[in-house]
Design a protein around this motif. Structure first.
Motif, mmCIF file in Angstrom:
data_model
loop_
_atom_site.group_PDB
_atom_site.id
_atom_site.type_symbol
_atom_site.label_atom_id
_atom_site.label_comp_id
_atom_site.label_asym_id
_atom_site.label_seq_id
_atom_site.Cartn_x
_atom_site.Cartn_y
_atom_site.Cartn_z
ATOM 1 N N LEU A 73 -11.585 -3.647 18.584
ATOM 2 C CA LEU A 73 -12.893 -1.879 19.091
ATOM 3 C C LEU A 73 -10.977 -1.047 19.074
ATOM 4 O O LEU A 73 -11.653 0.356 18.261
ATOM 5 C CB LEU A 73 -12.966 -1.752 20.567
ATOM 6 N N THR A 74 -10.231 -0.706 19.675
ATOM 7 C CA THR A 74 -9.103 -0.199 18.877
ATOM 8 C C THR A 74 -9.603 0.026 17.317
ATOM 9 O O THR A 74 -8.824 0.828 17.309
ATOM 10 C CB THR A 74 -7.503 -0.870 18.965
ATOM 11 N N CYS A 75 -9.043 -0.997 16.833
ATOM 12 C CA CYS A 75 -8.577 -1.411 15.720
ATOM 13 C C CYS A 75 -10.370 -0.721 14.798
ATOM 14 O O CYS A 75 -9.804 0.239 13.512
ATOM 15 C CB CYS A 75 -9.071 -3.070 14.461
ATOM 16 N N VAL A 76 -11.272 -0.374 15.326
ATOM 17 C CA VAL A 76 -11.698 -0.250 14.607
ATOM 18 C C VAL A 76 -12.385 1.524 14.372
ATOM 19 O O VAL A 76 -12.616 2.447 13.976
ATOM 20 C CB VAL A 76 -13.437 -0.569 14.935
ATOM 21 N N ILE A 77 -11.990 2.103 16.113
ATOM 22 C CA ILE A 77 -11.615 3.635 16.117
ATOM 23 C C ILE A 77 -10.402 3.824 15.265
ATOM 24 O O ILE A 77 -11.138 5.439 14.390
ATOM 25 C CB ILE A 77 -11.504 3.942 17.675
ATOM 26 N N VAL A 78 -9.755 3.436 15.467
ATOM 27 C CA VAL A 78 -8.486 3.762 14.841
ATOM 28 C C VAL A 78 -8.806 3.547 13.124
ATOM 29 O O VAL A 78 -8.298 4.639 12.571
ATOM 30 C CB VAL A 78 -6.623 2.988 15.247
ATOM 31 N N GLY A 79 -9.031 2.912 12.660
ATOM 32 C CA GLY A 79 -9.264 2.358 11.515
ATOM 33 C C GLY A 79 -9.562 3.797 10.415
ATOM 34 O O GLY A 79 -9.632 3.887 10.060
ATOM 35 N N LEU A 80 -11.166 4.038 11.117
ATOM 36 C CA LEU A 80 -12.027 4.959 10.940
ATOM 37 C C LEU A 80 -11.520 6.560 10.917
ATOM 38 O O LEU A 80 -11.674 7.040 9.613
ATOM 39 C CB LEU A 80 -13.286 4.844 11.296
ATOM 40 N N LEU A 81 -10.208 6.320 11.638
ATOM 41 C CA LEU A 81 -9.871 7.776 11.485
ATOM 42 C C LEU A 81 -8.540 8.067 10.480
ATOM 43 O O LEU A 81 -8.230 9.032 10.258
ATOM 44 C CB LEU A 81 -9.099 8.268 12.796
ATOM 45 N N THR A 101 1.584 -0.907 -0.266
ATOM 46 C CA THR A 101 0.262 0.395 -0.159
ATOM 47 C C THR A 101 0.903 0.535 0.068
ATOM 48 O O THR A 101 0.599 2.269 0.036
ATOM 49 C CB THR A 101 -0.925 -0.191 0.791
ATOM 50 N N GLY A 102 1.974 1.176 0.525
ATOM 51 C CA GLY A 102 2.890 2.741 0.358
ATOM 52 C C GLY A 102 2.920 2.928 1.847
ATOM 53 O O GLY A 102 3.123 4.410 1.733
ATOM 54 N N GLY A 103 2.283 2.400 2.649
ATOM 55 C CA GLY A 103 1.694 3.107 3.971
ATOM 56 C C GLY A 103 0.372 3.684 3.594
ATOM 57 O O GLY A 103 0.226 4.536 5.338
ATOM 58 N N GLN A 104 -0.543 3.330 2.895
ATOM 59 C CA GLN A 104 -1.826 4.146 3.166
ATOM 60 C C GLN A 104 -3.119 3.412 3.795
ATOM 61 O O GLN A 104 -2.684 1.882 3.324
ATOM 62 C CB GLN A 104 -2.220 4.324 1.403
ATOM 63 N N ASP A 105 -3.452 3.531 4.519
ATOM 64 C CA ASP A 105 -4.667 2.817 5.584
ATOM 65 C C ASP A 105 -5.390 2.640 4.384
ATOM 66 O O ASP A 105 -5.919 3.429 3.947
ATOM 67 C CB ASP A 105 -4.699 2.782 6.704
ATOM 68 N N THR A 106 -6.266 1.531 4.568
ATOM 69 C CA THR A 106 -8.056 1.094 3.767
ATOM 70 C C THR A 106 -7.976 0.148 5.063
ATOM 71 O O THR A 106 -8.037 -0.005 6.263
ATOM 72 C CB THR A 106 -7.112 0.121 3.267
ATOM 73 N N CYS A 107 -9.302 0.300 4.507
ATOM 74 C CA CYS A 107 -11.473 -0.455 5.340
ATOM 75 C C CYS A 107 -10.697 -2.192 5.312
ATOM 76 O O CYS A 107 -10.098 -2.742 4.363
ATOM 77 C CB CYS A 107 -12.256 -0.051 5.029
#
Length: 287
Positions: free
Chosen positions: A188-196, A108-114
């Motif tokens: 819960l941590t994954c969801v909260i931080v992931g959505l940000l 991904t080159g460091g880009q987070d994804t859902c």
């Protein structure tokens, strides 16, 4: 790429601080602090969500390890003041996730994804594997540290007979509930931080909440796998001299369960591997 470079700079500074703090508070010995610095830096550079999962596991587990130290000292043959971990224990709880985050950032080159198989089934599987990894590690630690403090006698997972506390493969209601809660916290941590941090399609946003029950199941499932391996492939015996449950045979040791195939670190590594794979596959079909 700019975001990755910024995170890399943050990773070095923050990881040094965390490793130094853990060493000074005796959560890690010197080898553990060095390996912990490297692992944490890689996670932060790869993505803040992955760093959050690692740090939630590390800090909550470290706190629980220090709870009830007097009681644990009387039960655990490998008890260390402050729950100090070395490099082997650090890597046993992070090696696979570290590999997965490196693969993720290289793709991904460091880009987070859902978590979204419509966008990428492979990346969804990678994230799911990382969730499963830390849900298992957190679940196993919470289960052990809380279960050993319970007033109730645990039962061997293979026979359901009551056994002494500290026996490999022993489970308790409190321990299993703790493992589930530990996994839920990871989800819960994954969801909260992931959505940000991640870019999600509109129709995939609500689906991210499914990571919470999946992680809870991984926490419980990983703990059960660990217990099953511990009861069958890891030796447990009662030393009549030390008055403790021990993991090695000796003339003064009465066997309780298991064989000498795996030690504790190997049991952890295998249970983490299996839970990671199962969670990755589950996410590839659910999301």
């Amino acid at each position: 790429m700019e975001g990755f470079l910024v995170r890399s700079a943050v990773a070095v500074v923050l990881s040094l601080g965390i490793a130094a703090r853990a060493y000074l508070h005796r959560s890690l010995d010197r080898s553990g602090a060095i390996s912990g610095f490297l692992v944490t830096a890689i996670h932060i550079a790869a993505g803040y969500r992955f760093a959050a999962l690692l740090l939630v596991f590390f800090f909550t587990s470290s706190k629980l390890t220090k709870m009830g130290e007097e009681k644990k000292r009387s039960i655990d043959e490998d008890f260390k003041e402050g729950g100090q971990r070395n490099w082997i224990q650090v890597l046993a709880n992070s090696w696979l996730a570290t590999i997965l985050v490196v693969v993720f950032v290289s793709v991904t080159g460091g880009q987070d994804t859902c978590l979204d198989t419509k966008k990428s089934k492979f990346l969804t599987g990678l994230i799911g594997g990382i969730i499963g990894h830390y849900a298992c590690c957190n679940g196993d630690t919470w289960s052990s540290e809380i279960g050993i403090l319970s007033n109730a006698q645990p039962r061997l997972i293979t026979t359901f007979k009551t056994v002494r506390k500290g026996t490999n493969g022993a489970v308790s209601v409190q321990g299993l509930v703790a493992a589930t809660a530990a996994g839920l916290l990871i989800g819960l941590t994954c969801v909260i931080v992931g959505l940000l941090t991640a870019e999600c399609a509109t129709d995939a946003v609500l689906n991210q909440l499914l990571a919470i029950p999946i992680a809870a199941a991984a926490g419980l499932g990983g703990s059960l796998i660990d217990s099953l391996l511990g009861a069958t492939l890891q030796f447990s015996g009662y030393c009549t001299v030390r008055k403790k449950v021990v993991g090695k045979r000796a003339p003064t040791v009465i066997k309780i369960s298991g064989t000498d195939v795996l030690d504790n670190n190997a049991v952890n590594a295998v249970s983490v591997l299996l839970t990671t794979l199962l969670t990755a596959v589950a996410c590839m079909y659910i999301f």
